[in-house]
Design an enzyme around this catalytic site. Structure first.
Site, PDB file in Angstrom:
ATOM      1  N   ARG A  75       0.856  -1.185   0.000  1.00 24.24           N
ATOM      2  CA  ARG A  75       0.000   0.000   0.000  1.00 24.24           C
ATOM      3  C   ARG A  75       0.891   1.233   0.000  1.00 24.24           C
ATOM      4  NH1 ARG A  75      -2.468   2.891   4.994  1.00 24.24           N
ATOM      5  NH2 ARG A  75      -3.566   4.559   3.913  1.00 24.24           N
ATOM      6  N   HIS A 119      -2.612  11.043   0.871  1.00 23.24           N
ATOM      7  CA  HIS A 119      -2.000  10.833   2.184  1.00 23.24           C
ATOM      8  C   HIS A 119      -1.342  12.163   2.573  1.00 23.24           C
ATOM      9  CE1 HIS A 119      -0.509   7.448   5.002  1.00 23.24           C
ATOM     10  NE2 HIS A 119      -0.142   8.569   5.567  1.00 23.24           N
ATOM     11  N   GLU A 165      -6.887   8.677   6.621  1.00 22.93           N
ATOM     12  CA  GLU A 165      -7.083   9.329   7.914  1.00 22.93           C
ATOM     13  C   GLU A 165      -7.579  10.772   7.844  1.00 22.93           C
ATOM     14  OE1 GLU A 165      -3.465   8.805  10.134  1.00 22.93           O
ATOM     15  OE2 GLU A 165      -3.724   6.649  10.243  1.00 22.93           O
ATOM     16  N   ASN A 294      -6.961   2.152  10.302  1.00 26.21           N
ATOM     17  CA  ASN A 294      -5.588   2.254  10.794  1.00 26.21           C
ATOM     18  C   ASN A 294      -5.662   2.306  12.314  1.00 26.21           C
ATOM     19  OD1 ASN A 294      -4.993   2.545   8.107  1.00 26.21           O
ATOM     20  ND2 ASN A 294      -4.354   4.689   8.234  1.00 26.21           N
ATOM     21  N   TYR A 296      -3.456   1.977  16.085  1.00 28.01           N
ATOM     22  CA  TYR A 296      -2.154   1.925  16.754  1.00 28.01           C
ATOM     23  C   TYR A 296      -2.207   1.708  18.258  1.00 28.01           C
ATOM     24  CZ  TYR A 296       0.080   3.360  12.416  1.00 28.01           C
ATOM     25  OH  TYR A 296       0.540   3.384  11.126  1.00 28.01           O
ATOM     26  N   GLU A 368      -3.270  -0.152   8.436  1.00 25.80           N
ATOM     27  CA  GLU A 368      -2.029   0.235   9.134  1.00 25.80           C
ATOM     28  C   GLU A 368      -2.057  -0.273  10.562  1.00 25.80           C
ATOM     29  OE1 GLU A 368      -0.934   4.428   9.272  1.00 25.80           O
ATOM     30  OE2 GLU A 368      -1.347   4.647   7.126  1.00 25.80           O
TER      31      GLU A 368
END
Ligand code: PNW
Length: 462
Positions: A75, A119, A165, A294, A296, A368
């Site tokens: 990606r 992005h 995002e 995504n 984290y 992600e």
């Protein structure tokens, strides 16, 4: 030994500004990130992405390395100003050629390309001339740009992500100002978010009307969300945590998958939250072929008490944190990465569950997940056991989610290689491949080989 579904998609991810460099080459125009990084005081140690990981010049070797490691899906994002230097008008042939060659090289190595159209590197001219994402016109410029990309690359590219995002664009770009274009406002984030959703909806409409039937690809967006675990089981804290996830993920996922902003946002924000016209609502509702996520980290979340300071994680002056009326808490017993982000893999599973319920069992792609650590090369080797443990623990939670019936289709590790971590410059190493920035030499970390084995065998060894 934990086995994954047969067609599970394993990948790695990067983005254009973070890796390409070549900021003034190949006919590329400037982006808001070029300008932001060249503004003294904005980036740690005054660093920039002028050279970054030099992927623009080294992509052939880097792709060969991916293939050697056994990686199957990649990606990456396109730099809009490399394709349209001012953000509108005729495409730049050198930019088209670069990405076209990149795609061909991936395919020659048996690697499937996944393209993110945006992005964060907006053409600077659109910011200067039109106020960027604050202007509804930017959504229309974006569709023209996307159309060029579908036209030139869609014969070979079957996986599209419009936006990466939008939450980060709105909040870090227009609320706390840590990211380009570096603005600080309590109302602009909601305006910008609205235009990003319109841009997404219009682009998906264009793809479906003009390209999808012959190109047969899929398209969606990638939203980021941390998990928010209620600090206590009091109804107030439970409601606060639910509200926090709705303000975070629901903001961008509800309009796409349910047809409007979360009710809790509409009632709390009043006039500061734009309303969708019937046409925009229709356009945006259903504009995702999969749920891109995504993820984290995790924090505890509590109801904020009267007069209580919001928390150490607040961006700027209250703003969206006050709007949510929550307080976030890091458990001091949790391990953290060099980003200061807690390692809490169970939060990933809880978030996947939340998505599955709220959006009625969508196919999910984790686009992600990863961690930054203080990696070092010693005798040619990077022993990053901690990253292996991190990835293993998050991937095992993904597996549990699948066992529970969640339709998780794939996992992309952020990142393929070390890169420019935005306002933190090169201080953060998220890569599976280490880069020595003195000479740009690449060193696959131990985690890179470990991940290659996961992909080859489709299992996690205990
Ligand atoms: C994501 N936050 O950014 C981006 O997609 C990547 O470009 C980036 O390198 C990666 O995660 C690691 O940071 C985020 O503050 C940046 O919540 C900030 C946040 C979340 C995601």
């Amino acid at each position: 030994m934990t086995e994954f579904p047969k067609h599970f998609i394993w990948g790695t991810a990067t983005s254009s500004y973070q890796i390409e460099g070549a900021w003034l080459e190949g006919g590329k125009g400037l982006s808001i990130w070029d300008a932001f990084c060249h503004t003294p005081g904005k980036i740690k140690h005054g660093q920039t992405g002028d050279v970054a990981s030099d992927f623009y010049h080294r992509y052939k070797d880097d792709i060969a390395l991916m293939a050697q490691l056994g990686y199957k899906n990649y990606r990456f994002s396109l730099s809009w100003p490399r394709i349209q230097p001012t953000g509108y008008g005729k495409p730049n042939p050198e930019g088209i050629r670069f990405y076209s060659d990149l795609i061909d090289t991936l395919l020659e190595h048996g690697i499937t390309p996944w393209i993110t159209l945006y992005h964060w590197d907006l053409p600077l001219a659109l910011q200067l001339e039109h106020h960027g994402w604050l202007n509804p016109k930017t959504a229309e410029f974006f569709v023209d740009y996307a159309d060029i990309c579908f036209e030139h690359f869609g014969d070979r590219v079957k996986h599209w992500i419009t936006l990466n995002e939008p939450w980060v664009v709105a909040i870090l770009g227009f609320h706390d100002g840590a990211m380009a274009p570096g603005r600080s406002s309590n109302h602009e984030p909601y305006l910008v978010g609205h235009q990003l959703l319109r841009a997404h909806g219009l682009t998906v409409e264009r793809y479906r009307q003009k390209f999808q039937s012959r190109q047969k690809g899929m398209i969606s967006l990638s939203n980021n969300c941390d998990w928010r675990e209620p600090l206590t089981d009091s109804p107030q804290d439970q409601a606060a945590a639910q509200r926090a996830v709705e303000f975070f993920l629901g903001w961008f996922a509800d309009p796409v998958f349910l047809g409007d902003y979360p009710e809790v946002m509409r009632s709390r924000l009043g006039d500061r939250l734009p309303q969708f016209t019937d046409k925009d609502r229709e356009l945006i509702h259903g504009s995702g072929d999969f749920f891109g996520l995504n993820h984290y980290t995790t924090l505890y979340c509590a109801q904020r008490k009267e007069g209580e300071a919001v928390d150490p994680f607040t961006f700027g002056n209250g703003g969206i944190m006050e709007d949510q009326d929550i307080k976030l808490v890091l458990d001091p017993s949790w391990e953290t990465t060099t980003m200061g982000w807690a390692v809490a893999p169970w939060g990933c599973r809880k978030l996947l569950n939340w998505i599955d319920k709220r959006y009625d069992h969508p196919p999910i792609l984790l686009t992600e997940n990863g961690c930054a650590l203080p990696d070092q090369v010693k005798e040619g080797r990077v022993n990053d056991q901690k990253r292996i443990e991190f990835l293993k623990s998050y991937i095992l939670e993904c597996h549990q989610a699948i066992q529970q019936g969640i339709d998780l289709r794939g996992y992309f590790c952020w990142s393929f290689m070390d890169n420019f971590e935005w306002s933190l410059g090169f201080s953060q190493r998220f890569g599976l491949v280490f880069i020595d920035y003195n000479n740009l030499k690449r060193y696959p970390k131990d985690s890179a080989f470990w991940y290659g084995n996961v992909i080859r065998n489709n299992v996690i060894q205990a």
